[in-house]
Design an enzyme around this catalytic site. Structure first.
Site, PDB file in Angstrom:
ATOM      1  N   ASN A  11       9.833  -2.227 -34.614  1.00  0.00           N
ATOM      2  CA  ASN A  11       9.568  -0.869 -34.133  1.00  0.00           C
ATOM      3  C   ASN A  11       9.524  -0.739 -32.608  1.00  0.00           C
ATOM      4  O   ASN A  11       9.404   0.364 -32.094  1.00  0.00           O
ATOM      5  CB  ASN A  11       8.268  -0.304 -34.754  1.00  0.00           C
ATOM      6  CG  ASN A  11       8.361  -0.235 -36.259  1.00  0.00           C
ATOM      7  OD1 ASN A  11       9.285   0.364 -36.798  1.00  0.00           O
ATOM      8  ND2 ASN A  11       7.425  -0.864 -36.969  1.00  0.00           N
ATOM      9  N   ARG A  18       8.532   6.755 -30.000  1.00  0.00           N
ATOM     10  CA  ARG A  18       7.488   6.437 -30.968  1.00  0.00           C
ATOM     11  C   ARG A  18       6.088   6.660 -30.385  1.00  0.00           C
ATOM     12  O   ARG A  18       5.773   6.103 -29.334  1.00  0.00           O
ATOM     13  CB  ARG A  18       7.668   4.954 -31.302  1.00  0.00           C
ATOM     14  CG  ARG A  18       6.597   4.315 -32.079  1.00  0.00           C
ATOM     15  CD  ARG A  18       6.740   2.799 -32.045  1.00  0.00           C
ATOM     16  NE  ARG A  18       5.794   2.220 -32.970  1.00  0.00           N
ATOM     17  CZ  ARG A  18       5.353   0.994 -32.918  1.00  0.00           C
ATOM     18  NH1 ARG A  18       5.785   0.171 -31.992  1.00  0.00           N
ATOM     19  NH2 ARG A  18       4.486   0.563 -33.799  1.00  0.00           N
ATOM     20  N   ALA A  77       3.768  -5.382 -35.273  1.00  0.00           N
ATOM     21  CA  ALA A  77       2.883  -5.482 -36.440  1.00  0.00           C
ATOM     22  C   ALA A  77       2.872  -6.881 -37.043  1.00  0.00           C
ATOM     23  O   ALA A  77       1.887  -7.268 -37.693  1.00  0.00           O
ATOM     24  CB  ALA A  77       3.307  -4.454 -37.485  1.00  0.00           C
ATOM     25  N   HIS A  80      -0.116  -9.257 -36.605  1.00  0.00           N
ATOM     26  CA  HIS A  80      -1.321  -9.186 -37.445  1.00  0.00           C
ATOM     27  C   HIS A  80      -1.143  -9.870 -38.790  1.00  0.00           C
ATOM     28  O   HIS A  80      -2.123 -10.067 -39.506  1.00  0.00           O
ATOM     29  CB  HIS A  80      -1.706  -7.719 -37.658  1.00  0.00           C
ATOM     30  CG  HIS A  80      -1.695  -6.912 -36.397  1.00  0.00           C
ATOM     31  ND1 HIS A  80      -2.467  -7.241 -35.299  1.00  0.00           N
ATOM     32  CD2 HIS A  80      -0.961  -5.815 -36.017  1.00  0.00           C
ATOM     33  CE1 HIS A  80      -2.226  -6.373 -34.324  1.00  0.00           C
ATOM     34  NE2 HIS A  80      -1.318  -5.507 -34.727  1.00  0.00           N
ATOM     35  N   ASP A  87       3.343 -20.334 -37.351  1.00  0.00           N
ATOM     36  CA  ASP A  87       3.829 -21.705 -37.576  1.00  0.00           C
ATOM     37  C   ASP A  87       5.000 -22.045 -36.656  1.00  0.00           C
ATOM     38  O   ASP A  87       5.118 -23.182 -36.187  1.00  0.00           O
ATOM     39  CB  ASP A  87       4.261 -21.889 -39.037  1.00  0.00           C
ATOM     40  CG  ASP A  87       3.079 -22.076 -39.981  1.00  0.00           C
ATOM     41  OD1 ASP A  87       1.946 -22.271 -39.495  1.00  0.00           O
ATOM     42  OD2 ASP A  87       3.292 -22.023 -41.205  1.00  0.00           O
ATOM     43  N   GLU A  99       1.153 -13.909 -25.279  1.00  0.00           N
ATOM     44  CA  GLU A  99       1.184 -12.758 -26.202  1.00  0.00           C
ATOM     45  C   GLU A  99       0.922 -11.465 -25.423  1.00  0.00           C
ATOM     46  O   GLU A  99       0.011 -11.420 -24.587  1.00  0.00           O
ATOM     47  CB  GLU A  99       0.093 -12.939 -27.266  1.00  0.00           C
ATOM     48  CG  GLU A  99       0.022 -11.794 -28.264  1.00  0.00           C
ATOM     49  CD  GLU A  99      -1.081 -11.989 -29.308  1.00  0.00           C
ATOM     50  OE1 GLU A  99      -1.897 -12.933 -29.175  1.00  0.00           O
ATOM     51  OE2 GLU A  99      -1.111 -11.190 -30.254  1.00  0.00           O
ATOM     52  N   HIS A 101       0.635  -7.071 -25.850  1.00  0.00           N
ATOM     53  CA  HIS A 101       0.655  -5.802 -26.594  1.00  0.00           C
ATOM     54  C   HIS A 101       0.544  -4.678 -25.579  1.00  0.00           C
ATOM     55  O   HIS A 101      -0.260  -4.765 -24.632  1.00  0.00           O
ATOM     56  CB  HIS A 101      -0.509  -5.712 -27.583  1.00  0.00           C
ATOM     57  CG  HIS A 101      -0.464  -6.779 -28.615  1.00  0.00           C
ATOM     58  ND1 HIS A 101       0.373  -6.716 -29.704  1.00  0.00           N
ATOM     59  CD2 HIS A 101      -1.112  -7.964 -28.694  1.00  0.00           C
ATOM     60  CE1 HIS A 101       0.227  -7.823 -30.415  1.00  0.00           C
ATOM     61  NE2 HIS A 101      -0.661  -8.596 -29.825  1.00  0.00           N
ATOM     62  N   LEU A 102       1.322  -3.644 -25.786  1.00  0.00           N
ATOM     63  CA  LEU A 102       1.254  -2.485 -24.893  1.00  0.00           C
ATOM     64  C   LEU A 102      -0.108  -1.807 -24.990  1.00  0.00           C
ATOM     65  O   LEU A 102      -0.717  -1.444 -23.985  1.00  0.00           O
ATOM     66  CB  LEU A 102       2.348  -1.475 -25.280  1.00  0.00           C
ATOM     67  CG  LEU A 102       3.774  -1.992 -25.070  1.00  0.00           C
ATOM     68  CD1 LEU A 102       4.724  -1.295 -26.018  1.00  0.00           C
ATOM     69  CD2 LEU A 102       4.201  -1.783 -23.635  1.00  0.00           C
ATOM     70  N   ARG A 108      -8.273  -0.102 -31.400  1.00  0.00           N
ATOM     71  CA  ARG A 108      -7.546   0.652 -32.422  1.00  0.00           C
ATOM     72  C   ARG A 108      -8.068   0.301 -33.826  1.00  0.00           C
ATOM     73  O   ARG A 108      -9.192  -0.163 -33.962  1.00  0.00           O
ATOM     74  CB  ARG A 108      -6.037   0.387 -32.268  1.00  0.00           C
ATOM     75  CG  ARG A 108      -5.509   0.807 -30.881  1.00  0.00           C
ATOM     76  CD  ARG A 108      -4.020   0.623 -30.751  1.00  0.00           C
ATOM     77  NE  ARG A 108      -3.302   1.446 -31.703  1.00  0.00           N
ATOM     78  CZ  ARG A 108      -2.010   1.279 -32.011  1.00  0.00           C
ATOM     79  NH1 ARG A 108      -1.316   0.298 -31.418  1.00  0.00           N
ATOM     80  NH2 ARG A 108      -1.424   2.058 -32.897  1.00  0.00           N
ATOM     81  N   ARG A 112      -5.718  -4.075 -36.748  1.00  0.00           N
ATOM     82  CA  ARG A 112      -5.003  -4.600 -35.560  1.00  0.00           C
ATOM     83  C   ARG A 112      -5.867  -5.566 -34.746  1.00  0.00           C
ATOM     84  O   ARG A 112      -5.426  -6.099 -33.722  1.00  0.00           O
ATOM     85  CB  ARG A 112      -4.566  -3.446 -34.642  1.00  0.00           C
ATOM     86  CG  ARG A 112      -3.573  -2.508 -35.287  1.00  0.00           C
ATOM     87  CD  ARG A 112      -3.099  -1.445 -34.301  1.00  0.00           C
ATOM     88  NE  ARG A 112      -2.637  -0.276 -35.027  1.00  0.00           N
ATOM     89  CZ  ARG A 112      -1.399  -0.115 -35.500  1.00  0.00           C
ATOM     90  NH1 ARG A 112      -0.488  -1.040 -35.310  1.00  0.00           N
ATOM     91  NH2 ARG A 112      -1.072   0.983 -36.168  1.00  0.00           N
TER      92      ARG A 112
HETATM   93  C1  DQA Z   1       1.786  -3.415 -30.564  1.00  0.00           C
HETATM   94  C2  DQA Z   1       0.477  -3.229 -31.342  1.00  0.00           C
HETATM   95  C3  DQA Z   1       0.710  -3.472 -32.819  1.00  0.00           C
HETATM   96  O1  DQA Z   1      -0.498  -3.275 -33.538  1.00  0.00           O
HETATM   97  C4  DQA Z   1       1.744  -2.505 -33.351  1.00  0.00           C
HETATM   98  O2  DQA Z   1       2.010  -2.784 -34.715  1.00  0.00           O
HETATM   99  C5  DQA Z   1       2.992  -2.484 -32.561  1.00  0.00           C
HETATM  100  C6  DQA Z   1       2.889  -2.542 -31.106  1.00  0.00           C
HETATM  101  C7  DQA Z   1       1.604  -3.055 -29.073  1.00  0.00           C
HETATM  102  O3  DQA Z   1       2.464  -3.426 -28.301  1.00  0.00           O
HETATM  103  O4  DQA Z   1       0.622  -2.401 -28.714  1.00  0.00           O
HETATM  104  O5  DQA Z   1       4.079  -2.316 -33.085  1.00  0.00           O
HETATM  105  O6  DQA Z   1       2.166  -4.778 -30.635  1.00  0.00           O
END
Ligand code: DQA
Length: 144
Positions: A11, A18, A77, A80, A87, A99, A101-102, A108, A112
């Site tokens: 996504n 989005r 996603a 999670h 692995d 890692e 995340h935006l 949230r 998540r």
């Molecule tokens: C995300 C946070 C995830 O929970 C979500 O499913 C995403 C985007 C973020 O970048 O904030 O698709 O990874």
């Protein structure tokens, strides 16, 4: 020059369209451009990719184990849920993985709040929007 894979999960190709209230208005192409610029400043080649498919992300993590000095990953996603991605990261140790995340996943929904990636990442950046990718590249560069 060292290469860092910047991997994006499901996504994230929809960024810009989005849920703009959560993810902002910048499209993934814009984030890719910012990563390449950050890479230039750090002397790192950035290989930026996105897939909606878990197995493709696993293949790319394996590929990074052979070809890259490190990975920045926003697994979307799958962060999670994916034992397979967890692995795969373990399988390419000691290649460092950052890692991203935006959004601030801890502010949230409860589903998540847990990440399968975090325990196998060198660090986590979340909640700073697209800037998180640049910060992750800078942080990773200090480990390479
Ligand atoms: C995300 C946070 C995830 O929970 C979500 O499913 C995403 C985007 C973020 O970048 O904030 O698709 O990874």
């Amino acid at each position: 020059m060292k290469t860092v894979f910047v991997l994006n999960g499901p996504n994230l190709n929809m960024l810009g369209k989005r849920e703009q209230g959560i993810y902002g208005s910048k499209a993934l192409d814009g984030i890719a451009e910012e990563c390449r610029e950050a890479g230039k400043a750090l002397g790192i080649e950035v290989d930026f990719r996105q897939s909606n498919h878990e197995g493709v992300l696993v293949d790319w993590i394996h590929e990074a184990g052979d070809k890259a000095a490190g990975i920045v990953i926003n697994a979307g996603a799958y962060s999670h849920t994916s034992i397979a991605i967890h692995d795969a990261i373990r399988a390419i140790a000691p290649t460092p993985v950052a890692e991203v995340h935006l959004s601030n996943i801890y502010a949230r929904e409860a589903f998540r709040h847990h990440s399968m990636v975090s325990p196998v990442a060198v660090g986590v950046i979340c909640g700073f929007g697209p800037l998180g990718y640049t910060l992750a590249l800078q942080a990773l560069a200090t480990k390479l």
